[in-house]
Each structure stands twice: as C-alpha cells, then as structure tokens.
Motif scaffolding. Sequence first.
Motif, PDB file in Angstrom:
ATOM      1  N   ILE A 102       3.154  -4.457  15.163  1.00 34.02           N
ATOM      2  CA  ILE A 102       3.022  -5.823  14.660  1.00 34.02           C
ATOM      3  C   ILE A 102       4.393  -6.446  14.476  1.00 34.02           C
ATOM      4  N   TYR A 103       5.329  -5.652  13.997  1.00 34.98           N
ATOM      5  CA  TYR A 103       6.701  -6.121  13.850  1.00 34.98           C
ATOM      6  C   TYR A 103       7.272  -6.519  15.217  1.00 34.98           C
ATOM      7  N   CYS A 104       7.058  -5.668  16.223  1.00 39.96           N
ATOM      8  CA  CYS A 104       7.554  -5.978  17.568  1.00 39.96           C
ATOM      9  C   CYS A 104       6.913  -7.254  18.111  1.00 39.96           C
ATOM     10  N   HIS A 105       5.602  -7.360  17.970  1.00 39.79           N
ATOM     11  CA  HIS A 105       4.891  -8.529  18.490  1.00 39.79           C
ATOM     12  C   HIS A 105       5.344  -9.811  17.798  1.00 39.79           C
ATOM     13  N   ALA A 106       5.638  -9.724  16.496  1.00 41.60           N
ATOM     14  CA  ALA A 106       6.096 -10.902  15.767  1.00 41.60           C
ATOM     15  C   ALA A 106       7.431 -11.403  16.290  1.00 41.60           C
ATOM     16  N   ARG A 107       8.163 -10.536  16.958  1.00 49.40           N
ATOM     17  CA  ARG A 107       9.454 -10.910  17.539  1.00 49.40           C
ATOM     18  C   ARG A 107       9.370 -11.080  19.052  1.00 49.40           C
ATOM     19  N   GLY A 108       8.162 -11.220  19.551  1.00 47.11           N
ATOM     20  CA  GLY A 108       7.972 -11.517  20.965  1.00 47.11           C
ATOM     21  C   GLY A 108       8.137 -10.339  21.892  1.00 47.11           C
ATOM     22  N   VAL A 109       8.106  -9.108  21.366  1.00 54.33           N
ATOM     23  CA  VAL A 109       8.295  -7.908  22.192  1.00 54.33           C
ATOM     24  C   VAL A 109       6.974  -7.173  22.334  1.00 54.33           C
ATOM     25  N   SER A 110       6.479  -7.036  23.567  1.00 53.63           N
ATOM     26  CA  SER A 110       5.319  -6.209  23.874  1.00 53.63           C
ATOM     27  C   SER A 110       5.827  -4.900  24.475  1.00 53.63           C
ATOM     28  N   HIS A 111       5.374  -3.777  23.963  1.00 52.33           N
ATOM     29  CA  HIS A 111       5.904  -2.484  24.398  1.00 52.33           C
ATOM     30  C   HIS A 111       5.478  -2.143  25.815  1.00 52.33           C
ATOM     31  N   ARG A 112       4.184  -2.230  26.096  1.00 51.42           N
ATOM     32  CA  ARG A 112       3.565  -2.020  27.415  1.00 51.42           C
ATOM     33  C   ARG A 112       3.563  -0.564  27.883  1.00 51.42           C
ATOM     34  N   ASP A 113       3.978   0.378  27.071  1.00 50.65           N
ATOM     35  CA  ASP A 113       3.845   1.790  27.422  1.00 50.65           C
ATOM     36  C   ASP A 113       3.634   2.616  26.156  1.00 50.65           C
ATOM     37  N   VAL A 122      -3.562  -5.860  17.046  1.00 50.11           N
ATOM     38  CA  VAL A 122      -3.050  -5.035  15.947  1.00 50.11           C
ATOM     39  C   VAL A 122      -2.791  -5.873  14.701  1.00 50.11           C
ATOM     40  N   ALA A 123      -2.481  -7.156  14.872  1.00 51.82           N
ATOM     41  CA  ALA A 123      -2.230  -8.027  13.722  1.00 51.82           C
ATOM     42  C   ALA A 123      -3.500  -8.299  12.923  1.00 51.82           C
ATOM     43  N   GLU A 124      -4.665  -8.091  13.532  1.00 54.62           N
ATOM     44  CA  GLU A 124      -5.941  -8.344  12.864  1.00 54.62           C
ATOM     45  C   GLU A 124      -6.513  -7.107  12.183  1.00 54.62           C
ATOM     46  N   LEU A 125      -5.812  -5.990  12.283  1.00 54.84           N
ATOM     47  CA  LEU A 125      -6.353  -4.749  11.754  1.00 54.84           C
ATOM     48  C   LEU A 125      -6.456  -4.731  10.238  1.00 54.84           C
ATOM     49  N   SER A 126      -5.659  -5.555   9.540  1.00 48.20           N
ATOM     50  CA  SER A 126      -5.668  -5.531   8.075  1.00 48.20           C
ATOM     51  C   SER A 126      -7.024  -5.896   7.497  1.00 48.20           C
ATOM     52  N   SER A 127      -7.859  -6.597   8.256  1.00 50.22           N
ATOM     53  CA  SER A 127      -9.169  -7.006   7.759  1.00 50.22           C
ATOM     54  C   SER A 127     -10.240  -5.953   8.016  1.00 50.22           C
ATOM     55  N   HIS A 128      -9.897  -4.887   8.712  1.00 46.02           N
ATOM     56  CA  HIS A 128     -10.897  -3.870   9.045  1.00 46.02           C
ATOM     57  C   HIS A 128     -11.075  -2.900   7.879  1.00 46.02           C
ATOM     58  N   PRO A 129     -12.330  -2.521   7.553  1.00 52.02           N
ATOM     59  CA  PRO A 129     -12.587  -1.638   6.402  1.00 52.02           C
ATOM     60  C   PRO A 129     -11.827  -0.317   6.453  1.00 52.02           C
ATOM     61  N   TRP A 130     -11.571   0.187   7.647  1.00 51.15           N
ATOM     62  CA  TRP A 130     -10.896   1.490   7.750  1.00 51.15           C
ATOM     63  C   TRP A 130      -9.487   1.440   7.183  1.00 51.15           C
ATOM     64  N   PHE A 131      -8.885   0.257   7.137  1.00 53.91           N
ATOM     65  CA  PHE A 131      -7.522   0.103   6.644  1.00 53.91           C
ATOM     66  C   PHE A 131      -7.458  -0.277   5.169  1.00 53.91           C
ATOM     67  N   LYS A 132      -8.581  -0.540   4.546  1.00 54.36           N
ATOM     68  CA  LYS A 132      -8.553  -1.031   3.178  1.00 54.36           C
ATOM     69  C   LYS A 132      -8.431   0.088   2.152  1.00 54.36           C
ATOM     70  N   ARG A 133      -8.582   1.300   2.596  1.00 47.56           N
ATOM     71  CA  ARG A 133      -8.445   2.425   1.673  1.00 47.56           C
ATOM     72  C   ARG A 133      -6.965   2.712   1.442  1.00 47.56           C
ATOM     73  N   SER A 134      -6.560   2.783   0.184  1.00 49.78           N
ATOM     74  CA  SER A 134      -5.153   3.013  -0.138  1.00 49.78           C
ATOM     75  C   SER A 134      -4.757   4.427   0.208  1.00 49.78           C
ATOM     76  N   LEU A 135      -3.771   4.577   1.085  1.00 52.41           N
ATOM     77  CA  LEU A 135      -3.354   5.907   1.515  1.00 52.41           C
ATOM     78  C   LEU A 135      -2.801   6.728   0.369  1.00 52.41           C
ATOM     79  N   SER A 136      -2.089   6.087  -0.538  1.00 55.30           N
ATOM     80  CA  SER A 136      -1.449   6.836  -1.615  1.00 55.30           C
ATOM     81  C   SER A 136      -2.463   7.441  -2.567  1.00 55.30           C
TER      82      SER A 136
END
Length: 414
Positions: free
Chosen positions: A117-128, A251-265
């Motif tokens: 997401i950080y890369c995409h926000a700066r216009g960089v797509s990895h592609r591999d 990947v920027a939309e993943l924050s709204s998915h239930p699988w990510f809402k559980r606090s890892l800590s």
Amino acid sequence: MAVAKSKAGKHAAPLLGKYELGRLLGRGTFAKLDKPELAATAGMDARVLGEVSAMRRLRHPNVLRLHEVLATRSKVYLVMELAPGGDLLSRLASLPSRRLPEHAARRVFLQLVSALIYCHARGVSHRDVKPQNVLIDADGNLKVCDFGLAALPESHRDDGRLHTACGTPAFAAPEVLRRKAYDGVKADAWSCGVILYVLLAGRLPFDDSNIAEMCRKAHRREYTLPEWVSQPARRLVSRLLDPNPATRLTVAELSSHPWFKRSLSLDSQLGSLLGGAPERDLLFQAPPTLNAFDIISMSPGLDLSGLFGENRRSREKRFMTTASPEQMVEQLGHSGAKLGYFMVGKKGVERLPLGGLSGLVAMSMEMSEVAPPLMLVELRLEAGDEEEVQAFGWDALRTELGEVVMAWHGCEEL
C-alpha cells in the motif's frame, strides 16, 4: 556484510574507500553483473535503473532499504539493507507442513500489505510479488525486495494502463498472462491473493507447467482451500483471486475486511513469526528504570535536535501511566484497532504502522519506570515524510487511549 580477508590474512582494500567486500550471501537476477554484461543483456540495464529509481522513492519498515549506489568504470554496486533470515519461500519450505497457522499467516500478510500500500501510494507497482521477493530480517519482519520489474508513474501510457507482460506466471494476474492492458495495483493484489493462499494451504492455487492451462484455471477460479482455513480467510482469498480486475479487491481496501479487524497484538496464540523467541517474550521485556539524569536530559531546554534539522515535537509524544507494559500494549492495540491501525512486534519495542493500512507512518513505543508504579511512555513516529507526520492524528489517539493516560505531553512540555 561479512568482511573479506586476503590470503595473507589482511583485510581487503576498501571498495571506493567506504566498504569491504565479504562473502557471497546469495544470487539474484543481476546480483553480480559487470557493466559490459548489463549492456549486453537485453533490457537488463533498464531493470537496474528501474530498481534504483523505485527504491529511492521508498522508505518503509517492510521494504528493503537501498542505502547507496556506487559505480566504478566496470561495476555498479547497490548497497542494500541486510536481511539475514533468507526469503519467505525458503522459510516456508523448511516447515513440515510448508504453511503457517492462520494467526501467523495474518501477521505475515499484514506486513506484506502494509509495504505494498505504501508503494502504491507513491505510484510504484511491484509487478513481481512472490515469496522469493519477500526477505526476512534478523527480527523476523518482512522486507519486500527486487523492484527490477516495478512500474513507476512515468511507465503508464496515456490511458493510465500498463502493457508489458512480466512477472512470474504462477503469481501473475490473468490479465497480465493474457497480455492485455492492465492496472499494476490490481495485478499486485492478485499476487497477494496467491501468496495468502500459499501461506494458508502450503501449495499454489494454480500450478501447471502449461501457462495457457494455468491461465484457464485462474480465470475459472479452479482452486480448493483446505478445510482448516476459516471462512473470513476464504472470502478474502476469493476477493483477491478475482479474475475480473474491475471487481477485484485492492490491497488498499483490505482494512475493511473482517479478517483484518482482529488485533494481532491480542491474539493469544501468536508466537514467533518465522523463528526466534516467542512473541510475548519479545514484547514484554522488563522496562529500564529512569534516573534523575535521564529525566533532566528529556527537558526541552536541552533538546538540540533542531540544530540537525529534526522536528521532534511533531514526531514524539510522552505520557505518564500506572499501567503495566502488558496493559499498555493491549490498550494501544484496542485504541489502534478503532482507528484502523495494526500492531507488529519488534524485539522489545512495539512498532505500530499507522494511518489505517496505509503504512505511510510507523510508530515505536518505549516504556521506562520512573517510580513504581509510575511509568513513562514515549511514542515516536519513526517513518514517514514531514507532510504525513504533520497530518498524523495525535489527538484522536489520545482520546482513544482514555484513562490509561495520566498526563499527555509533547516533547516541549515534559
């Protein structure tokens, strides 16, 4: 890097007066090429320049850092951050099941997502994006690397699309394999879906030596997940492995998915990510005790950071608390989850990539004992440019922390 010695036992002459060459750590596509070889290999010089250009734009805890580029008449040297833990593929292959428990897979995937997401926000797509291009540092944290095929903003045509078919077939999106114009951000999302599948199942979702047949299976979603994979994880894999890029989750939309809402800590079963000490042992080491000199040295009158162009006041906050380190980390996890943040442990310091899943800012937390049970908590924004730091929501975080904070201060007020 390990230091090389000559046959006589003496240190080798420093490279360009700055570095000493050590043992070979590994090989990549162009990890050891002379300038003539770069020129003779079709497109290789462009890949080197592309990687350098991409990595110079990126500074994130989960992206391998490019420190310096050096050149002589015959060679080009890229001085990069060392990640001694090897790559993710090798580490998975060393496990009996070749997969991770879901709680550990979530932590690995969060770090990958944060970096992209950080890369995409700066216009960089990895592609591999693939496990071979995800390294592991000494603390078990991920480092995305190998930006040789990355697409920069200037790589897009007038239609805003990419047209170069590249990457690794087993991880490439169907539209890339079919040599159609594509969105690099959506292509990276597909690759993330394949990696998530590998982390959970221990195998590839689409594995065929015939690329055309592999593409057909991907287009028809012909894959099965093992029964042990949870329903939220299944739905996430399905949203990422969507053959239609228009409806595929980014990947920027993943924050709204239930699988990510559980606090890892707060995951009670979360152990070591990929080796090393258990997670909670790393997080809850005994805090150091402050003496009078330590406290005086924190006075704003003795703060000389301004002489070196640093703006500590916008990057740091301190507060007093009677909460234990365990309680403090738990409260920070709860508060961060409400604001869309997530936590990733790092050897005694809790690092918190902030700003939803943007990964644009990373925070460290340190606790010191003043006088039992009084503790001093220091929060510092470790990454992010000045604009991102200035925009960070300190007030919102303070509000969410609630009664655990006894007195909230900026650096100038302690």
